[in-house]
Design a protein around this motif. Structure first.
Motif, PDB file in Angstrom:
ATOM      1  N   MET A 270      52.316 -13.142  50.738  1.00 42.68           N
ATOM      2  CA  MET A 270      52.165 -11.991  49.847  1.00 42.68           C
ATOM      3  C   MET A 270      50.681 -11.680  49.703  1.00 42.68           C
ATOM      4  SD  MET A 270      54.982 -10.846  48.253  1.00 42.68           S
ATOM      5  CE  MET A 270      54.854 -10.554  46.512  1.00 42.68           C
TER       6      MET A 270
ATOM      7  N   TYR B  31      55.334 -16.590  55.577  1.00 39.78           N
ATOM      8  CA  TYR B  31      55.448 -16.304  54.143  1.00 39.78           C
ATOM      9  C   TYR B  31      55.326 -17.579  53.325  1.00 39.78           C
ATOM     10  CZ  TYR B  31      57.700 -15.143  49.710  1.00 39.78           C
ATOM     11  OH  TYR B  31      57.983 -14.976  48.378  1.00 39.78           O
ATOM     12  N   TYR B  32      55.878 -18.674  53.857  1.00 38.49           N
ATOM     13  CA  TYR B  32      55.922 -19.908  53.078  1.00 38.49           C
ATOM     14  C   TYR B  32      54.688 -20.787  53.276  1.00 38.49           C
ATOM     15  CZ  TYR B  32      60.776 -18.571  52.518  1.00 38.49           C
ATOM     16  OH  TYR B  32      61.915 -17.887  52.208  1.00 38.49           O
TER      17      TYR B  32
ATOM     18  N   LYS C 182      58.601 -11.571  53.423  1.00 40.17           N
ATOM     19  CA  LYS C 182      59.400 -12.537  54.170  1.00 40.17           C
ATOM     20  C   LYS C 182      59.857 -11.954  55.490  1.00 40.17           C
ATOM     21  CE  LYS C 182      61.417 -14.766  50.127  1.00 40.17           C
ATOM     22  NZ  LYS C 182      62.627 -14.781  49.311  1.00 40.17           N
TER      23      LYS C 182
ATOM     24  N   TYR D 231      69.264  -8.020  37.365  1.00 44.56           N
ATOM     25  CA  TYR D 231      68.285  -7.098  36.777  1.00 44.56           C
ATOM     26  C   TYR D 231      68.734  -5.683  36.941  1.00 44.56           C
ATOM     27  CZ  TYR D 231      66.476  -7.408  41.630  1.00 44.56           C
ATOM     28  OH  TYR D 231      66.324  -7.435  42.979  1.00 44.56           O
TER      29      TYR D 231
ATOM     30  N   GLN E  52      67.934 -10.165  53.057  1.00 46.20           N
ATOM     31  CA  GLN E  52      67.398 -11.455  52.607  1.00 46.20           C
ATOM     32  C   GLN E  52      68.172 -12.610  53.244  1.00 46.20           C
ATOM     33  OE1 GLN E  52      65.087 -12.691  49.750  1.00 46.20           O
ATOM     34  NE2 GLN E  52      65.593 -14.438  51.004  1.00 46.20           N
TER      35      GLN E  52
ATOM     36  N   GLN F 269      60.818  -8.559  43.567  1.00 45.02           N
ATOM     37  CA  GLN F 269      61.756  -9.102  44.547  1.00 45.02           C
ATOM     38  C   GLN F 269      61.661  -8.336  45.862  1.00 45.02           C
ATOM     39  OE1 GLN F 269      62.293 -12.038  43.236  1.00 45.02           O
ATOM     40  NE2 GLN F 269      64.486 -12.012  43.624  1.00 45.02           N
TER      41      GLN F 269
ATOM     42  N   ASN G 214      57.983 -19.017  59.505  1.00 47.28           N
ATOM     43  CA  ASN G 214      57.804 -17.850  58.654  1.00 47.28           C
ATOM     44  C   ASN G 214      56.538 -18.059  57.819  1.00 47.28           C
ATOM     45  OD1 ASN G 214      57.919 -15.687  56.947  1.00 47.28           O
ATOM     46  ND2 ASN G 214      60.122 -15.843  56.598  1.00 47.28           N
TER      47      ASN G 214
ATOM     48  N   VAL H 141      66.150 -12.917  56.861  1.00 47.18           N
ATOM     49  CA  VAL H 141      65.191 -13.948  56.461  1.00 47.18           C
ATOM     50  C   VAL H 141      65.799 -15.339  56.603  1.00 47.18           C
ATOM     51  CG1 VAL H 141      63.757 -14.806  54.609  1.00 47.18           C
ATOM     52  CG2 VAL H 141      64.037 -12.356  54.898  1.00 47.18           C
TER      53      VAL H 141
ATOM     54  N   LYS I 239      58.493  -9.366  47.690  1.00 45.46           N
ATOM     55  CA  LYS I 239      58.612 -10.683  48.317  1.00 45.46           C
ATOM     56  C   LYS I 239      59.465 -10.596  49.579  1.00 45.46           C
ATOM     57  CE  LYS I 239      60.041 -13.063  44.682  1.00 45.46           C
ATOM     58  NZ  LYS I 239      60.432 -14.201  43.838  1.00 45.46           N
ATOM     59  N   LEU I 240      60.553  -9.843  49.485  1.00 49.96           N
ATOM     60  CA  LEU I 240      61.462  -9.727  50.631  1.00 49.96           C
ATOM     61  C   LEU I 240      60.758  -9.072  51.819  1.00 49.96           C
ATOM     62  CD1 LEU I 240      64.207 -10.023  51.887  1.00 49.96           C
ATOM     63  CD2 LEU I 240      64.930  -7.921  50.774  1.00 49.96           C
TER      64      LEU I 240
END
Lengths: 1013, 420
Positions: free
Chosen positions: A947, B388-389, A941, B420, B339, A934, B386, B343, A937-938
């Motif tokens: 990635m 990233y996508y 971003k 988690y 986030q 996580q 972005n 983001v 990924k952040l």
């Protein structure tokens, strides 16, 4: 699926003892007393169970209602008064530092170190880190550390201790008697300079390096052979043929993390793809990590080691040394002839090492290596290692000086001879005659108990400093936290006591680097220093490694060796003293992570023990857990016996590093001290002796993790092949060719974003266990203690399964079912290690049985575990074919019963704040370090980029010195892991169950050629 | 009550101002124009000086009282470094007194300008000293407002009044009865007793109506059930939680009126999982100068061990401020501010509500998992711009299928993404 292979985890399983068969039938380790409750003294026992039931029900409901009525606690939030510029709460900072000469990175959160990671640029291990280094961060928060200086057993201020020591030193200086500074090997240039300054101030002072586990034999042998009194730097990566006589270089010998990296370079996937694999033959007594990894392993007694080396020398040189006799062990004798041939064939690319600390033995090894042309290639004497510099004879002499009353002051720096010197009594007696006894120990240890001044040193994470592990490689140490307790750096203390003109040790280190060391890395000034603090080290260009030729006379050497062998062979049994991977010399005995790390081979935790060959045990009538008395060198201990396949017959092995009495509550009384079994011979400590065993009739069951998880005779768990077969067909062993048609009951999952998978190379994994500790540190995995391990309740998310198989009878290392019955073969077993963790199956059996959907599948190919949803039915653990799920039987982080391990206000500071601690009654398992995924990924971003492969490294992968674990995105065809999984060697454990695991294993390859025994 | 004190303050100030102006006429120093001086003072001096307090430089009121040599002052203000360089003994002494910190030179100020400034400072200082002397008593009383005791006393008086009224009523009723009995008129009471019998009869009649009983019971059960349901669901949901904080920090003033960006103080929101409560050095960026007299600001000073008079920090006296945490997610869930803020580009108000209008902050959103999941299901991922996508198959697939690219569709409601 090949059904004729047979692997087994423990002798119980192999022999199918009635207890084992009975136990295996049950779901739980201990029977659940349902019958007792339902009949007999249970429900029917009371006169009116219905009324009792209603009472209990009423009370229960009432209590729960009351408990639920409490107000929600008010949470306070305390921001910094003045926030340090570099700290953003919630974001980790990394600092370069050094651990025992390796460059490391220290991860800190809100100003406190929580994890140690390898520095990827490190010269020695390239980012790999040992289990000990991983565990070292826990020592920082140990509540049992000394919290302030003390004088004559009572706490005092530093000023009081200072004035006392200085007054005493002045008086001693006037008296002119000796002063000793006893340290374990010190290679820090700045520390050495401080000690040198101290000696200038007090000229009668002498610095003596004393190592509990010593390498004086090698250093002295190099002095005798080549006039260079150094520990050479070995290059296992340059060796095609490696022959080791009892040197556990992948486990404990000199610099194991570095050697693992070198060794695996010639055995991993890349090397195999280039059709190249080194050959490794091990002659040894006990089963070591190195022995288990060898292609061929020949068990020999300690008394045979010398004879074997003489035989090998004769075979290589073609001469016969005087007094040569034929080796009684015919297997070894035959093997030696073949080994000699192989070594000669690989001249210049061969390496012979011996673990012995005997000078004569090491001189002979030097002679063999000289004949093989190893100097300048596989052995480098010109860029030596400074990791061990201990001089046994010097310390022995110092102890006798103390006893004679010639010493007035002694300083112990990272040395604890009262515990680890072989004649502890001599040190105790000697110290009585010393006027000023100072220890810099962090703990009130065995030696500290006899000292009049305790000047506790900082933990290494609180200190400035430097290290010089090998020639030309200098690492810097910087503090990552303010001192937790009122401690002071040992160097600072020495500077104060010797009126050093420099007042601060930091300034001293700085000056030292400015003057000489920075220039080595082409750096200078303030900017150079700042660069150094970021990179962590400087490295000079290595000097050209010269070739050395051995030209001394060997007759006397051979005579000494053979005499010693004869002496050893006279006893009934021979004793070998060794170090375990987890505990090493016992200095970190108070570290619960290390105590709970199962030994790679025996899988025993929280104890040392007597390793014995199963056939010997049968002969003597012992069984696993029998307590015996071991007598050797006039010292005896009582320990439990462990049957160790592969142990040379007629020998026993006992590990040092246990039996601490004043290490702190975790290590106190764990096992027995084996250091007194050492003896002094020709100026060095010897690690073998003749021994006698006597049964005590008692039984003490060890906390072994070995047979906890039976493999139920399934044969698709471990797969291996030989190098020969591999060359013919790269997919040999992985059963790729069989091509079964698989039918699935389940729908395929889509992985539209990522598909996180892992590849584990069984040929690279050496079983060292660093990943287990790294995982515990990263994921807040609790320590459960000896009793709970005995109940099979250890919590490790990753375990390293160790499988034995019989040595081959000419059929590619595969043991046929019918061969198993023959117990005499137990000397020649093969071992395969397999790191086992949650396989993140696509068709996960655990998911289908969870009644509350606490474990579900993610679109990224992971098997998620929602702790807060779990109600603890344990159905998932029961249905998991890999047995990787762990149940929280207790609230380990908040239960007084686990006080000593992790449950206290200080050790809780080591917790990773990004991972929750799990509560009692909840199932847990490997999450594939989802917090790191996580975070990765952040980061991508935020940086507005895709990635990249390698953005996310899981904790076990990161610490692995062998790079056996590769993790990444299978959706990316160019990722390392995709490439690794495409390898012909890849297979999936229990593939036939159609669980579609996310972790692929690569077949173990052994380099067995026709010349094997 | 505050408005009263405000009016009082205003009133006293205007009185003082008039008094000041009256005094001005007699002032010996009144060579410059104080009004012009005020503008100049505010433009040039306030960064470092205050009239009554030491800031970076000394408090000018007392300083100018003691220093009467205007020529020296003018030179000093115009270019103090030159004076020091010329080794003027007085200048050097001052320089040393202030730890050799140079004052900014103002060569652009003419001699007249300097005189104006000096005049203004003198005036202000006089005013302040007067203000301290005269209306002190009245002001403090006004500022303190009505105490709790007064309020309690008032309530007590009101309650007493009610009791008196009740007692009086009773007495009147009793007296009436006496009067009536004297007249011999007691028959009415029997008629009064008959009335409840009638009422009970009605009730009994209604109770026999089974449909009605059923209906009433059903309503009761439903009401009780839904109340229980709502209560249970909202157990440990703290929407509206508004604890009393150790410092009355007004978000409406800072974020609302002053329009200070949220992230000026909550710096972590962009970079970290924690938005973080600002450390006090952030407060001191402004409050070293702004509102230094406020008792709330003095709480900051006390916490830091800061003495506004000497401008020194004493770390031995410092102690942390214990804010009461309002937004509190359980440990079992991982939430990352960056986030969402950096983001996804969400506004703070989306979750925290209209903070810019809150005098004291309260929890605006329920912060339940349902609330999180709902938003993840409804909110589209801001993937434009972005990279990233760009290579993400999922995004392309969803767009191709004509579906919304919500956070949930990208896996944002899977358990392990937060737990988690």
């Amino acid at each position: 699926m090949d059904s004729n292979k047979k692997y087994w985890k423990g002798l119980e399983e192999l022999n199918k003892t009635p207890e084992f068969v009975e136990k295996n039938k049950h779901e739980f380790a201990e029977p659940i007393p349902i019958e007792d409750v339902l009949s007999g003294d249970g429900l029917a026992a009371g006169k009116s169970p219905r009324r009792d039931f209603l009472k209990a029900l009423g009370f229960g409901v009432g209590a729960v209602t009351l408990a639920a009525c409490q107000k929600v606690p008010v949470h306070k939030s305390l921001p910094y008064l003045i926030k340090p510029e570099e700290i953003t709460p919630g974001v980790a900072n990394y600092y370069a530092s050094t651990y025992e000469g390796s460059a490391i990175l220290v991860k800190t959160r809100e100003g406190r170190p929580i994890k140690v990671e390898g520095n990827p640029n490190d010269i020695l291990s390239k980012g790999g880190l040992s289990a000990q280094a991983q565990a070292s961060v826990l020592d920082l928060y140990d509540v049992n550390r000394l919290k302030s200086p003390s004088k004559n057993q009572s706490d005092c201020a530093w000023s009081v201790a200072d004035s006392y020591v200085k007054d005493e030193l002045a008086a001693i200086k006037a008296g002119g008697k000796k002063i000793g500074i006893i340290s374990s090997t010190t290679n820090s240039p700045s520390t050495l300079a401080v000690i040198a300054d101290f000696i200038t101030q007090y000229p009668t002072a002498k610095h003596i390096n004393y190592d509990a586990v010593s390498y004086t034999g090698i250093i002295q042998a190099n002095q005798n052979s080549f006039g260079k009194s150094v520990l050479p730097h070995y290059n296992f990566d340059k060796a095609d043929v490696i022959v080791s006589f009892g040197a556990d270089f992948l486990g404990t010998w000199i610099s194991p993390t570095e050697f693992i990296r070198q060794y695996v370079q010639n055995r991993n996937s890349k090397s195999l793809e280039n059709k190249k694999m080194s050959r490794h033959i091990q002659f040894e007594t006990g089963m070591s990590v190195t022995g288990t990894n060898a292609d061929v392993r020949i068990p020999i007694k300690p008394s045979e080691e010398g004879v074997a080396l003489v035989t090998l020398y004769n075979a290589i040189s073609g001469t016969t040394l005087p007094g040569t006799k034929k080796l009684a062990n015919s297997n070894a004798d035959k093997a030696l002839m073949l080994v000699a041939k192989e070594l000669m064939a690989a001249k210049g690319k061969a390496l012979v090492v011996a673990g012995s600390n005997d000078v004569a033995t090491q001189v002979l090894v030097n002679a063999i290596n000289s004949l093989l042309g190893s100097y300048g290639t596989t052995i480098d004497l010109d860029n030596p290692s400074y990791q061990y510099k201990g001089n046994d004879a010097e310390f022995v002499e110092f102890v006798s000086q103390m006893k004679r009353g010639e010493v007035d002051a002694v300083f112990f720096l990272n040395a604890n001879p009262v515990y680890d010197y072989f004649v502890s009594k001599d040190v105790v007696d000697g110290l009585k005659k010393v006027r000023l006894k100072v220890t810099f120990s962090n703990y009130s240890d065995e030696t500290a108990a006899l000292c009049n001044v305790l000047a506790p040193n900082h933990n290494y994470l609180e200190s400035w400093g430097d290290d010089n592990a090998i020639e030309g490689f200098y690492t810097v140490q910087q503090p990552t936290i303010n001192p937790v307790y009122d401690t002071r750096q040992a160097e600072q203390s020495l500077m104060v006591w010797s009126d050093n003109p420099v007042k601060e040790y930091y300034t001293y280190v700085r000056n030292n680097w400015d003057k000489t060391l920075l220039a080595i890395g082409g750096l200078s000034g303030q900017s150079g220093w700042e660069t150094l603090l970021q990179t962590g080290f400087v490295k000079a260009a290595p000097k050209p490694a010269g070739t050395y030729t051995f030209d001394r006379d060997l007759n006397a050497v051979a005579q000494t060796i053979l005499d010693h062998s004869n002496q050893l062979a006279q006893g009934k049994l021979e004793l070998q003293i060794y170090q375990t991977v987890a505990m090493r010399d016992g200095k970190r005995a108070n570290n619960p992570w290390l105590q709970e790390l199962p030994d790679p081979v025996s899988k025993v935790t929280w104890d040392n023990y007597v390793c014995m060959s199963p056939s010997d045990m049968k002969k003597w009538g012992y069984f696993d857990g029998s307590v015996v008395k071991v007598d050797a060198n006039g010292y005896s201990v009582t320990l439990s016996v462990v049957s160790q396949p592969g142990q040379a017959q007629g020998t026993v092995s006992v590990a040092v590093g246990y039996g601490r009495t004043l290490s702190g509550p975790v290590g106190n009384g764990v096992g027995k001290n084996a250091f007194p079994f050492h003896s002094l011979r020709n100026g060095t400590f010897q690690t073998s002796a003749t021994a006698e065993l006597t049964a005590t009739g008692e039984v003490s069951i060890l906390a072994q993790t070995q047979t906890h998880h039976s493999i139920e005779g399934r044969n698709s768990i471990i797969k291996e092949t030989t190098f020969k077969e591999y060359l013919k067909n790269p997919s040999s062993g992985s059963d790729k060719a069989e091509g079964h048609k698989m039918y699935s009951l389940w729908d395929e999952y889509e992985h539209p974003t990522y598909n996180w998978v892992m590849a584990i190379d069984l040929n690279a994994c050496t079983g060292c266990g660093a990943c287990v500790v790294a995982c515990s540190a990263e994921n807040n995995v609790p320590v459960v203690g000896k009793d709970e391990v005995r109940r099979r309740r250890e919590m490790h998310w990753i375990r390293i399964d160790r499988y034995y198989s019989f040595d081959d009878k000419g059929d590619g290392g595969i043991t046929r079912e019918h061969e198993i019955a023959k117990l005499e073969d137990l000397d020649n077993v093969r071992v395969v290690y397999q790191p086992m963790l949650c396989q993140h199956c696509d068709h996960a059996p655990c998911e289908t049985v969870c009644p509350v959907l606490a474990t579900v599948h993610s679109s990224e190919g992971l098997n998620h575990m929602a702790y807060n949803r779990c109600v603890g039915t344990r159905y998932c653990a029961n249905n998991c074919p890999y047995k990787v799920r762990r149940f929280n039987w207790f609230n380990y982080w908040n239960d007084a019963r686990f006080d000593n391990y992790l449950q206290n206000e200080h050790t809780q500071l080591v917790l990773n704040p990004d991972v929750v601690t799990r509560f009692r009654g909840v199932m847990e398992k490997c999450s594939m370090c989802i917090q790191r995924i996580q975070a990765g990924k952040l980061k991508a971003k935020i940086e507005k980029r895709s990635m990249k492969d390698g953005d996310v490294k899981v904790a076990c992968q990161q610490t692995c010195p062998a790079n056996a674990i590769v993790f990444g995105d299978a959706n990316d065809p160019n990722s390392e892991v995709s490439k690794a999984l495409k390898s012909e060697r890849t297979y999936y454990v229990l593939e036939e169950l159609d669980t579609k695991p996310g972790i692929g294993y690569q077949v173990k390859v052994r380099n067995i050629s026709e010349i094997d025994v | 009550m505050r408005s009263i004190s405000f009016i009082l303050k205003q009133f006293s100030r205007s009185v003082l101002l008039i008094a000041g102006f009256a005094f001005l006429g007699f002032s010996a120093y009144a060579q410059g124009d104080a009004a012009k001086g005020e503008a100049l003072f505010k433009a040039n001096c306030t960064t470092c000086h205050k009239i009554d307090q030491q800031l970076v430089g000394p408090a000018l009121g007392p300083q100018l009282d003691s220093e009467t040599d205007e020529k020296f002052l003018t030179k000093w203000i115009q270019n103090n470094q030159a004076l020091i360089a010329a080794k003027d003994p007085k200048a050097v002494a001052i320089f040393k007194q202030f730890k050799e910190a140079n004052m900014t030179a103002f060569p652009q100020l003419s001699d007249g300008d300097v005189a104006n400034i000096i005049a203004y400072v003198h005036d202000e200082w006089k005013k302040e000293q007067k203000a301290k002397l005269t209306p002190a008593a009245g002001q403090t009383a006004a500022e303190s407002g009505p105490s709790d005791l007064v309020i309690f006393a008032l309530i007590g008086v009101i309650i007493l009044a009610f009791i008196v009224i009740l007692v009086l009523n009773k007495v009147i009723a009793a007296l009436e009865r006496v009067v009536l009995s004297n007249k011999g008129l007691f028959v009415e009471e029997v008629a009064v007793e008959a009335a409840p019998v009638d009422r009970l009869a009605t009730f009994k009649r209604l109770a026999k109506n089974k449909k009605l009983v059923f209906f009433v019971l059903l309503c009761g059960t439903l009401a009780l059930g839904s109340w229980t349901w709502v209560t249970m669901w909202n157990t440990n949901v703290h929407t509206g939680y508004q604890p009393v904080q150790p410092i009355k920090f007004p978000h409406d003033l800072h974020a609302g009126a002053m329009k200070i960006d949220c992230q000026y103080c909550h710096t972590g929101a962009y970079r970290s999982k924690n938005a973080s409560i600002p450390s006090l050095n952030v407060c001191m960026n402004c409050h070293k100068v702004v509102k230094t007299e406020s008792p709330e600001i003095h709480k900051i000073y006390d916490a830091l061990g800061y003495d506004p008079a000497t401008q020194k920090y004493d770390s031995t006296k410092s102690r942390p401020i214990q804010w009461v945490r309002i937004h509190n997610l359980p440990d079992l869930v991982y939430f990352n501010h960056s986030q969402h803020v950096k983001v996804a580009g969400l506004k703070c108000q989306t979750c925290h509500g209209p903070v810019q209008t809150m005098k004291e902050v309260y929890q605006y959103s329920p912060l339940t998992m349902k609330w999180c999941v709902q938003c993840h299901k409804r909110t589209n991922v801001d993937f434009k711009g972005n990279a990233y996508y760009d290579n993400m198959i999922a995004v392309h697939k969803l767009i191709k299928e004509g579906k919304q690219v919500t956070a949930a569709a990208m896996g944002g409601i899977e358990c392990g993404k937060c737990h988690y």
